[in-house]
Design an enzyme around this catalytic site. Structure first.
Site, short mmCIF file in Angstrom:
data_model
loop_
_atom_site.label_atom_id
_atom_site.label_comp_id
_atom_site.label_asym_id
_atom_site.label_seq_id
_atom_site.Cartn_x
_atom_site.Cartn_y
_atom_site.Cartn_z
N SER A 1 0.77 -1.37 -0.17
CA SER A 1 -0.18 0.12 -0.26
C SER A 1 1.03 1.75 0.00
O SER A 1 1.82 1.64 -0.76
CB SER A 1 -0.93 0.23 1.40
OG SER A 1 -2.06 1.17 1.38
N ASP B 1 -8.01 -4.32 -6.20
CA ASP B 1 -8.26 -4.50 -4.82
C ASP B 1 -9.22 -2.96 -4.50
O ASP B 1 -9.34 -1.79 -5.13
CB ASP B 1 -6.71 -3.70 -5.28
CG ASP B 1 -6.13 -3.09 -3.83
OD1 ASP B 1 -6.54 -2.21 -2.88
OD2 ASP B 1 -5.22 -3.32 -3.32
N HIS C 1 -7.37 -6.02 -0.61
CA HIS C 1 -5.71 -5.25 -0.87
C HIS C 1 -4.45 -5.78 -0.71
O HIS C 1 -4.42 -7.13 0.72
CB HIS C 1 -6.32 -4.20 0.64
CG HIS C 1 -4.87 -2.68 0.00
ND1 HIS C 1 -4.48 -2.40 -0.64
CD2 HIS C 1 -4.13 -2.20 1.11
CE1 HIS C 1 -3.95 -1.42 -0.36
NE2 HIS C 1 -3.99 -1.19 0.54
#
Length: 527
Positions: A236, A465, A493
């Site tokens: 991320s 995602d 994710h």
């Protein structure tokens, strides 16, 4: 809410969701808005001073030659502190300490260290590394020392502080989808108070918690660990941190895995926020498709249009009449807390069972499970204490990017996002509002990162995602001069260690042997 946090928070959310699901089963019940955590504030590259590709200056030499004093800290881990300059432009000035943890390689054929970052910004790398045997495969734990660190401003590393626990409760509960001018003013007032609280408690730190500074800290840590090249897994926001590191120190890269990637060329308002809102809409539809095949699915009738209408009704109802809160802490489970709880469970499809339970309860007026999910994402403890994740998230994001300094810009962007993403658009767009009032000017610009001269860098993208849309992974891989794209036909994710043996094998092979998959390789959906 800020943008939502990274994979480290997702892992915690998943574990807690499992516990919540068990608790609900036991009782017979059948995972940056003002306040919320935020997915990686897709950050633009922070400007850096000097040429980082050259040898450290004489003023930085003491930092690069330091040795970490490791001490045992439970379960085979070792903890220590790394000293770095507060301001790299003035290395002889104030210093801060970075909290570091490592788990020595369990096997005899040690390659070096692998540095982890779970995302955020604001996620604790120390906490993430403690889950090494979950977030990495046994092969990687065997061959590398697993190293985590709290980036500057986060956790135990000169943390940014802004608000008390009760103040954060109020901030996160602000109406993030204002319907009239009075509600807009109330949201703006809360955003301004957040920024003022950060200035009052952390003014000295705020100009120095950007991603470029954290990347420079990583290189000092690399040297202190004795590694000639950086081996890194970032998820991320951690993909942005890794890309900035590679751009600053291309000749120090050994192997970087950037999973759940951010496109550093995009402006946060409106582009990034709008894309993120679309991602959550797509993720919720994927959840519905699965839900309709489960006996515990709370929607009736089981059609997409009817279920989306039922979700809209729930959010509107919570906005006007908060859901019941059985935790005893007297928080009002309004639309913001309700949305935040739903978002938490969308990060990982393994949290979908608890989302079915939570929504079933919410349709009957009880928002307790949704509130508990939301608490996981913002890292709020049962006693009302928060980590500083929310504050650090905003501090890093507002410094990394140029944001609009006019409330009307957010209002117009939120209106457009709501048309495209009716359940999450306005909520996500208004989440960046504190940056309008931020007391420190942004240090970065939104631009591509090339990392010219770096060896191959592996970028991993999941096609559905919710927090970092797949197109961002494609963009980052194409921007990096040596970027290699690995795709996963999946939900949730990030991809590594979420259930795909194909992804895990490709990432491990790269980390161990520096052999990348063919760019564009697609790992199949796991059924």
């Amino acid at each position: 809410m800020m943008r939502f946090s990274g994979a480290g928070r997702t892992a915690a959310a998943l574990a807690a969701a499992t516990l919540l699901a068990s608790a609900c089963s036991a009782t017979g019940e059948t995972g940056t808005r003002a306040g919320g955590p935020s997915p990686a504030d897709p950050p633009a590259a922070t400007q850096a001073t000097g040429d980082a590709t050259k040898a450290p200056s004489a003023a930085l030499a003491p930092f690069y030659t330091q040795k970490i004093a490791w001490a045992p800290c439970k379960d085979g881990f070792q903890c220590g502190k790394l000293e770095v300059p507060l301001d790299y432009a003035n290395p002889s000035g104030d210093r801060i300490k970075i909290s570091v943890i490592r788990l020595p390689a369990t096997g005899k054929q040690r390659i070096g260290s692998i540095l982890l970052n779970p995302g955020g910004p604001g996620g604790s790398g120390v906490e993430y590394a403690r889950a090494a045997k979950t977030v990495l495969t046994p092969n990687i734990v065997s061959r590398f020392d697993t190293v985590g660190f709290d980036p500057r401003g986060v956790g135990e590393s000169a943390p940014v502080h802004c608000l008390s626990g009760p103040q954060l409760d109020k901030f996160i509960g602000l109406d993030g989808t204002p319907d009239d001018s009075a509600e807009v003013k109330a949201l703006a007032k809360g955003a301004k108070e957040f920024a003022e609280g950060c200035e009052a408690k952390s003014a000295k730190l705020l100009p120095h918690v950007g991603t470029a500074d954290a990347a420079r800290d990583m290189d000092v840590l690399r040297a202190a660990l004795g590694d000639q090249g950086m081996t890194y897994l970032g998820k991320s926001y951690g993909t942005y941190l890794g890309a900035v590191y590679a751009d600053l120190f291309p000749n120090k890269v050994r192997a970087l895995v950037l999973d759940g990637a951010i496109d550093p060329a995009l402006a946060p308002v409106p582009t990034v926020n709008a894309a993120q809102a679309r991602g959550f809409e797509v993720a919720f539809r994927s959840f519905l498709a699965d839900c309709f095949n489960q006996t515990s699915c709370p929607f009736s009738p089981r059609t997409t249009d009817a279920a989306l209408a039922q979700l809209s009704t729930l959010l509107k109802t919570a906005d006007q009449h908060p859901l019941r809160n059985n935790t005893g802490d007297n928080r009002k489970i309004d639309e913001s807390w309700t949305t935040l709880g739903i978002v938490t469970a969308l990060y990982d499809k393994r949290s979908w069972p608890v989302l079915r339970t939570a929504l079933g309860q919410a349709f009957r007026g009880d928002g307790t499970t949704l509130l508990r999910l939301a608490d996981i994402l913002v890292d709020r403890h049962q006693d009302g204490r928060y980590s500083n994740q929310t504050e650090a998230n905003m501090a890093v994001n507002c410094l990394d990017h140029p944001y609009p300094r006019d409330t009307a810009a957010y209002e117009n962007a939120a209106r457009a996002a709501q048309q495209e993403s009716p359940h999450f658009g306005a909520y996500v767009m208004w989440g960046s509002l504190p940056c309008e009032y931020w007391p420190v000017k942004p240090a970065g610009t939104d631009k591509p990162l090339k990392a010219a001269g770096s060896p191959p860098i592996l970028v991993v993208g999941t096609q559905r995602d919710p927090a970092t849309p797949y197109e961002w992974a494609k963009a980052l891989a194409s921007q990096l001069s040596s970027g290699v794209l690995l795709s996963y036909d999946g939900d949730g994710h990030t991809a590594y260690r979420t259930g795909s043996s194909c992804v895990d094998a490709a990432v491990d092979r790269y980390l161990l042997t520096l052999t990348t998959p063919t760019s564009g390789t697609l790992c199949p959906k796991v059924t």
